[in-house]
Motif scaffolding. Structure first.
Motif, mmCIF file in Angstrom:
data_model
loop_
_atom_site.group_PDB
_atom_site.id
_atom_site.type_symbol
_atom_site.label_atom_id
_atom_site.label_comp_id
_atom_site.label_asym_id
_atom_site.label_seq_id
_atom_site.Cartn_x
_atom_site.Cartn_y
_atom_site.Cartn_z
ATOM 1 N N ILE A 1 0.815 -1.223 0.000
ATOM 2 C CA ILE A 1 0.000 0.000 0.000
ATOM 3 C C ILE A 1 0.846 1.270 0.000
ATOM 4 N N THR A 2 2.144 1.153 0.308
ATOM 5 C CA THR A 2 2.994 2.351 0.345
ATOM 6 C C THR A 2 3.835 2.511 -0.921
ATOM 7 N N CYS A 3 4.107 1.421 -1.610
ATOM 8 C CA CYS A 3 4.891 1.493 -2.851
ATOM 9 C C CYS A 3 4.010 2.073 -3.956
ATOM 10 N N PRO A 4 4.517 3.070 -4.705
ATOM 11 C CA PRO A 4 3.693 3.684 -5.751
ATOM 12 C C PRO A 4 3.439 2.790 -6.967
ATOM 13 N N ARG A 5 4.133 1.659 -7.052
ATOM 14 C CA ARG A 5 3.939 0.745 -8.182
ATOM 15 C C ARG A 5 3.448 -0.612 -7.690
ATOM 16 N N PRO A 6 2.710 -1.351 -8.535
ATOM 17 C CA PRO A 6 2.290 -2.708 -8.142
ATOM 18 C C PRO A 6 3.520 -3.607 -7.936
ATOM 19 N N ILE A 7 3.408 -4.509 -6.979
ATOM 20 C CA ILE A 7 4.526 -5.404 -6.630
ATOM 21 C C ILE A 7 4.105 -6.854 -6.823
ATOM 22 N N SER A 8 5.004 -7.645 -7.393
ATOM 23 C CA SER A 8 4.813 -9.102 -7.447
ATOM 24 C C SER A 8 5.679 -9.695 -6.336
ATOM 25 N N PHE A 9 5.033 -10.212 -5.296
ATOM 26 C CA PHE A 9 5.777 -10.803 -4.182
ATOM 27 C C PHE A 9 6.021 -12.284 -4.428
ATOM 28 N N MET A 10 7.223 -12.716 -4.071
ATOM 29 C CA MET A 10 7.532 -14.135 -4.042
ATOM 30 C C MET A 10 7.098 -14.603 -2.642
ATOM 31 N N ALA A 11 6.219 -15.594 -2.579
ATOM 32 C CA ALA A 11 5.681 -16.038 -1.286
ATOM 33 C C ALA A 11 5.865 -17.542 -1.124
ATOM 34 N N LYS A 12 5.992 -17.974 0.130
ATOM 35 C CA LYS A 12 6.220 -19.406 0.375
ATOM 36 C C LYS A 12 5.086 -20.236 -0.218
ATOM 37 N N GLU A 13 5.472 -21.347 -0.809
ATOM 38 C CA GLU A 13 4.538 -22.202 -1.546
ATOM 39 C C GLU A 13 3.345 -22.649 -0.694
ATOM 40 N N GLU A 14 3.569 -22.856 0.599
ATOM 41 C CA GLU A 14 2.500 -23.341 1.480
ATOM 42 C C GLU A 14 1.259 -22.439 1.438
ATOM 43 N N LEU A 15 1.488 -21.133 1.253
ATOM 44 C CA LEU A 15 0.354 -20.193 1.223
ATOM 45 C C LEU A 15 -0.577 -20.453 0.036
ATOM 46 N N PHE A 16 -0.021 -21.025 -1.030
ATOM 47 C CA PHE A 16 -0.814 -21.276 -2.233
ATOM 48 C C PHE A 16 -1.649 -22.558 -2.119
ATOM 49 N N HIS A 17 -1.543 -23.231 -0.966
ATOM 50 C CA HIS A 17 -2.370 -24.415 -0.708
ATOM 51 C C HIS A 17 -3.441 -24.108 0.336
ATOM 52 N N ALA A 18 -3.382 -22.918 0.945
ATOM 53 C CA ALA A 18 -4.377 -22.527 1.955
ATOM 54 C C ALA A 18 -5.712 -22.260 1.246
ATOM 55 N N PRO A 19 -6.833 -22.699 1.855
ATOM 56 C CA PRO A 19 -8.132 -22.644 1.190
ATOM 57 C C PRO A 19 -8.475 -21.321 0.491
ATOM 58 N N ILE A 20 -8.437 -20.206 1.185
ATOM 59 C CA ILE A 20 -8.848 -18.940 0.572
ATOM 60 C C ILE A 20 -7.700 -18.310 -0.216
ATOM 61 N N LEU A 21 -6.513 -18.354 0.369
ATOM 62 C CA LEU A 21 -5.358 -17.685 -0.245
ATOM 63 C C LEU A 21 -5.003 -18.227 -1.632
ATOM 64 N N LYS A 22 -5.182 -19.536 -1.848
ATOM 65 C CA LYS A 22 -4.785 -20.119 -3.130
ATOM 66 C C LYS A 22 -5.514 -19.495 -4.310
ATOM 67 N N ASN A 23 -6.718 -18.969 -4.057
ATOM 68 C CA ASN A 23 -7.478 -18.312 -5.124
ATOM 69 C C ASN A 23 -7.176 -16.818 -5.228
ATOM 70 N N ILE A 24 -6.760 -16.218 -4.110
ATOM 71 C CA ILE A 24 -6.538 -14.772 -4.074
ATOM 72 C C ILE A 24 -5.115 -14.379 -4.492
ATOM 73 N N LEU A 25 -4.116 -15.111 -4.001
ATOM 74 C CA LEU A 25 -2.714 -14.719 -4.216
ATOM 75 C C LEU A 25 -2.320 -14.494 -5.678
ATOM 76 N N PRO A 26 -2.695 -15.385 -6.605
ATOM 77 C CA PRO A 26 -2.320 -15.122 -8.003
ATOM 78 C C PRO A 26 -2.903 -13.801 -8.533
ATOM 79 N N GLY A 27 -4.111 -13.462 -8.101
ATOM 80 C CA GLY A 27 -4.729 -12.203 -8.505
ATOM 81 C C GLY A 27 -4.037 -10.983 -7.912
#
Length: 193
Positions: free
Chosen positions: A52-78
């Motif tokens: 929210i503070t960076c003036p440009r959009p950021i693509s974060f590298m995040a631990k793989e486990e988060l992409f298996h969490a029920p809600i996050l797996k659908n939200i994170l790629p977006g």
């Protein structure tokens, strides 16, 4: 409106007043071209605080486990995040990060690889140095100064772009470059504490 833009405005509306988030040095972030944003990691709220503070959009590298969490797996790629397998050389994540930088995007990294348990800056992992050496991207050190306590100020400080030419020319090791980046983050933490 993209999910990223929508989520950013919602999160900003919630986090900024609750944690009195203050951004310092946003003018140091190049307006275009690849940028590697390297920040310390003290809390799960760090990615949204930087987002929210960076003036440009950021693509974060995040631990793989988060992409298996029920809600996050659908939200994170977006939200432009992509997975990395921790504790091993994840070639796919490295390729993806380099491709994003070549396309002129901002890659968000937490060099320590995990949250600090005591709030102190830990050792950085070589992957950050790899990205700095293998791309022409600007490297911006970032310091998050907490703690995240309601109505107490959290600062997100962006430092000046680091000069990587010397490291690239003499083919410095990824570890050496990571150490230099961590020193810059440490200096920001000390200066703005």
């Amino acid at each position: 409106m993209s999910l990223y833009t929508f989520a950013r405005s919602v999160v900003k509306g919630v986090l900024k007043p609750v944690y009195r988030i203050e951004a310092i040095g946003t003018e140091n972030i190049p307006k275009e071209g690849g940028v590697i944003l390297c920040s310390n990691h003290i809390d799960n709220l760090d990615p949204p605080a930087v987002g929210i503070t960076c003036p440009r959009p950021i693509s974060f590298m995040a631990k793989e486990e988060l992409f298996h969490a029920p809600i996050l797996k659908n939200i994170l790629p977006g939200l432009q995040a992509f997975p990395v397998k921790r504790g091993m050389g994840d070639r796919e994540a490295l390729r993806r990060g380099i491709a994003l930088l070549k396309q002129g995007n901002v890659l968000g990294l937490f060099p320590e690889g995990t949250r600090s348990k005591d709030g102190k800056l830990g050792k950085g992992l070589a992957g950050v140095g790899f990205f700095a050496l293998r791309s022409e991207a600007a490297v911006i050190p970032c310091a998050i100064i907490g703690p995240y306590k309601m109505f107490q100020k959290v600062k997100v400080v962006y430092g000046l772009p680091m000069n990587m030419e010397d490291f690239r020319e003499r083919r410095a090791s990824a570890d050496e470059v990571t150490e230099a980046i961590m020193r810059e983050i440490a200096e920001l933490l000390e200066k703005y504490q």
